[in-house]
Design a protein around this motif. Structure first.
Motif, PDB file in Angstrom:
ATOM      1  N   UNK A   1      -9.918  -3.765   4.041  1.00  0.00           N
ATOM      2  CA  UNK A   1      -9.534  -4.765   3.049  1.00  0.00           C
ATOM      3  C   UNK A   1      -8.917  -4.086   1.835  1.00  0.00           C
ATOM      4  N   UNK A   2      -7.755  -4.584   1.412  1.00  0.00           N
ATOM      5  CA  UNK A   2      -7.066  -4.016   0.268  1.00  0.00           C
ATOM      6  C   UNK A   2      -6.135  -2.883   0.600  1.00  0.00           C
ATOM      7  N   UNK A   3      -6.034  -2.533   1.896  1.00  0.00           N
ATOM      8  CA  UNK A   3      -5.171  -1.409   2.278  1.00  0.00           C
ATOM      9  C   UNK A   3      -3.696  -1.771   2.184  1.00  0.00           C
ATOM     10  N   UNK A   4      -3.387  -3.037   2.249  1.00  0.00           N
ATOM     11  CA  UNK A   4      -1.980  -3.441   2.121  1.00  0.00           C
ATOM     12  C   UNK A   4      -1.402  -4.072   3.365  1.00  0.00           C
TER      13      UNK A   4
ATOM     14  N   UNK B   1      -0.499   3.426   0.413  1.00  0.00           N
ATOM     15  CA  UNK B   1      -0.801   3.026   1.782  1.00  0.00           C
ATOM     16  C   UNK B   1       0.331   3.446   2.687  1.00  0.00           C
ATOM     17  N   UNK B   2      -0.047   3.818   3.920  1.00  0.00           N
ATOM     18  CA  UNK B   2       0.950   4.195   4.915  1.00  0.00           C
ATOM     19  C   UNK B   2       0.630   3.550   6.243  1.00  0.00           C
TER      20      UNK B   2
ATOM     21  N   UNK C   1       1.309  -1.505  -2.638  1.00  0.00           N
ATOM     22  CA  UNK C   1       0.677  -0.187  -2.511  1.00  0.00           C
ATOM     23  C   UNK C   1       1.417   0.715  -1.547  1.00  0.00           C
ATOM     24  N   UNK C   2       2.483   0.213  -0.915  1.00  0.00           N
ATOM     25  CA  UNK C   2       3.240   1.012   0.053  1.00  0.00           C
ATOM     26  C   UNK C   2       4.376   1.715  -0.679  1.00  0.00           C
ATOM     27  N   UNK C   3       4.326   3.049  -0.673  1.00  0.00           N
ATOM     28  CA  UNK C   3       5.374   3.837  -1.319  1.00  0.00           C
ATOM     29  C   UNK C   3       6.609   3.898  -0.428  1.00  0.00           C
TER      30      UNK C   3
ATOM     31  N   UNK D   1      -2.260   0.927  12.173  1.00  0.00           N
ATOM     32  CA  UNK D   1      -3.273   0.819  11.140  1.00  0.00           C
ATOM     33  C   UNK D   1      -2.643   1.110   9.782  1.00  0.00           C
ATOM     34  N   UNK D   2      -3.042   0.355   8.792  1.00  0.00           N
ATOM     35  CA  UNK D   2      -2.609   0.578   7.414  1.00  0.00           C
ATOM     36  C   UNK D   2      -3.710   1.376   6.731  1.00  0.00           C
ATOM     37  N   UNK D   3      -3.382   2.595   6.321  1.00  0.00           N
ATOM     38  CA  UNK D   3      -4.381   3.477   5.720  1.00  0.00           C
ATOM     39  C   UNK D   3      -4.084   3.671   4.243  1.00  0.00           C
TER      40      UNK D   3
END
Length: 581
Positions: free
Chosen positions: A31-34, A536-537, A12-14, A524-526
């Motif tokens: 949860x699931x943010x990556x 996600x970033x 999910x991380x571009x 933090x992974x958002x």
């Protein structure tokens, strides 16, 4: 240590960059943010297995880069240069590309290298621990390896010597079994070689003899024909009768041209040439006459030659196309026979070597076992002390080092160590097992039977802290190893991670605010979504943002006054224990 991780098109991380510093860095997020993608990225630049399914949807390939300080690990810079990479300003870039087709490329310091070489170069940089490692700790092999790591150079040296000697013993026993099992075939082969060598010796062939005899047999067999042809040839060259011969005709031609030589130089030259031919014909006529007189029929010699050739043919039918090949076979067979004739001696040599290796291996096994037992006592004490600091004050770890007796008639045979006959493997004669007594009065039992998930997490952390002093690694990564831990125990886990971060760089993926409060750096992974694509970033948090993130982790409400107050209180309480203050 790791200074930066750049991730592109992974899960999910571009595209994100994570800057890392010394001390304890925690990574949190919903949860699931990556969050686990960070651990996946680390695994890739450490030479781990690539999964094309991790490539972001719509992208052609994922790329991960890690910037490492070269002086972080001993011999690292040398390994990079040996791989063809470059070290610039004490920095090295490790990179990995993974395509959607599954192809993977690895780079060390700008040089393209096999993934296996990337893994070898990066191996001393980072120790990654996840929930799967907790389950691995339940395995006997992992427990023995942990003890050997803790034992340091003393155990490593003995284990290396033992393993080398064990390999030599295995090779010796394998050769001995092969020689003994094939002794009947070797005896049969030796008898066949002796017969062949005796047959050749009886004939006694000489190099080139077959060709010489073939020529002589042909000459003797056609002696009358050869003599008749030679006599007729002599008559044609120079006859005693009235019939003209070559010499007479040539002499007449010369006389005619000689008579007119003064009128033309060319006629003179031709006359001289005819003179030379006359001399040659005279010599050839004499040689032919001599040859005719020497050609005689000799039936006795012809029979002897034919008989000799028949004997040689018998050999060439069996041992080679020519006599020279027969002689070459005899030479190689004599060498092979010498080896076969020494089979009994070789068996005795191998048995003596095996017995000597077993004796030496038994001595080494005893020394290795003693070193492990001594290290086991120290490791148990240190891990027990660490567990006391992780809210398990009554827990006690024991590291059991024991051996299994091997009956004298069992297969494979055991190894004699002192007065005992023991089962042995390539790693020694010891079975290592970690035992845990979690409460006062309870008997120590195997980890797999008594440890809960939270207890196992703390045992592994305590073990890692204990091992850190004997096998230093610049960077530790813990992926939710605090699973199953809560309350006061979670705070103690955070405290011990902060302690470990005083001597190493520590990255922790966690869901627990009690652990996150001890971090020197909080990321933090958002996750965001435009309705069709989720991205996600990574964001490094300042103090206010950190309070909001901890409050979210507590209650799921970032703006709750109660949760924010609790977060501030937790951060203040953790402040003195942080690695960087």
């Amino acid at each position: 240590m790791l200074e930066e991780i750049r991730i592109g098109s992974l899960g999910v991380i571009d595209s994100s960059t994570l800057e890392l510093g010394p001390g304890l860095t925690v990574i949190t997020g919903e949860t699931g943010a990556g969050k686990t993608m960070l651990v996946t990225a680390l695994g890739l630049i450490l030479g781990g297995r690539a999964d094309s399914g991790a490539v972001r949807t719509g992208a052609r390939a994922a790329r991960v880069e890690g910037v490492v300080r070269a002086s972080a690990a001993e011999h690292f810079a040398g390994a990079v240069e040996e791989a063809g990479g470059e070290v610039e300003d004490d920095r090295v870039v490790l990179a990995r590309n993974v395509s959607v087709e599954g192809r993977s490329r690895a780079f060390v310091g700008g040089a393209s290298v096999p993934v296996s070489l990337l893994a070898e170069v990066a191996e001393p940089l980072v120790a990654v621990h996840g929930q799967s490692d907790q389950h691995r700790l339940l395995q006997a092999r992992a427990q023995r390896e942990a003890l050997d790591r803790f034992g340091g150079e003393a155990v490593a040296t003995l284990l290396g010597e033992y393993s080398e000697l064990h390999d030599r013993l295995a090779a010796t026993e394998s050769e001995l079994a092969e020689v003994v099992a094939t002794s009947r075939d070797r005896a049969r082969e030796a008898d066949q070689l002796r017969f062949g060598l005796a047959e050749i010796e009886a004939v006694g062939p000489e190099s080139g003899e077959d060709e010489a005899l073939a020529g002589e047999e042909s000459r003797l067999g056609f002696a009358d024909t050869l003599r008749t042809a030679a006599e007729q040839a002599r008559e044609a060259l120079s006859s005693d009768g009235e019939r003209p011969d070559a010499l007479t005709v040539t002499s007449a031609a010369r006389t005619l041209l000689d008579s007119v030589r003064e009128h033309d130089t060319e006629a003179a030259e031709l006359a001289d040439r005819l003179g030379e031919i006359s001399y040659l014909l005279s010599d050839v006529a004499a040689d032919v006459a001599s040859y005719a007189s020497r050609v005689e029929s000799d039936p006795i010699r012809l029979a002897a030659v034919s008989e000799r050739r028949a004997a040689l043919t018998t050999l060439t039918r069996k041992y080679g196309e020519t006599v020279d090949e027969v002689l070459a076979w005899a030479e190689s067979s004599a060498s092979r026979l010498a080896d076969l004739d020494h089979t009994d001696d070789r068996i005795e040599e191998l048995r003596a070597a095996r017995d000597d290796l077993r004796h030496r291996l038994g001595e080494l096994a005893g020394a290795l076992s003693a070193a492990r037992t001594e290290a086991a006592t120290r490791l148990a004490d240190e891990v027990t002390a660490e567990l006391g600091l992780l809210a398990m004050p009554h827990a006690r770890i024991e590291v059991d080092v024991r051996q299994q007796e091997q009956p004298a008639d069992a297969e494979p045979p055991g190894l004699k160590v002192g007065d005992r006959l023991l089962r042995f493997t390539s790693t020694g004669v010891d079975d290592v097992e970690f035992l845990l007594a979690a409460n006062v009065g309870s008997e120590p039992r195997p980890l797999a039977k008594v440890a809960s998930g939270g207890e196992l997490s703390r045992v592994m952390l305590a073990l890692e802290v204990s091992l850190a002093a004997t096998s230093p690694v610049p960077t530790f990564v813990f992926d939710e190893v605090d699973a199953g831990v809560g309350g006061r125990a979670a705070g103690e886990v955070g405290r011990r991670l902060a302690t470990l971060a005083r001597s190493a760089q520590v990255l922790v993926v966690t869901h627990l605010p009690q652990v996150a409060a001890y971090a020197d750096h909080h990321v933090v992974v958002e996750k965001s979504s435009d309705g069709s694509v989720t991205t996600s970033g990574l964001t490094a948090l300042d103090a206010p943002a950190r309070e909001r993130e901890l409050s979210r982790m507590f209650a799921g409400m970032e703006e709750s006054d109660t949760a924010l107050a609790h977060a501030r209180e937790l951060l203040e309480a953790a402040q003195p224990a942080r690695a960087l203050g």
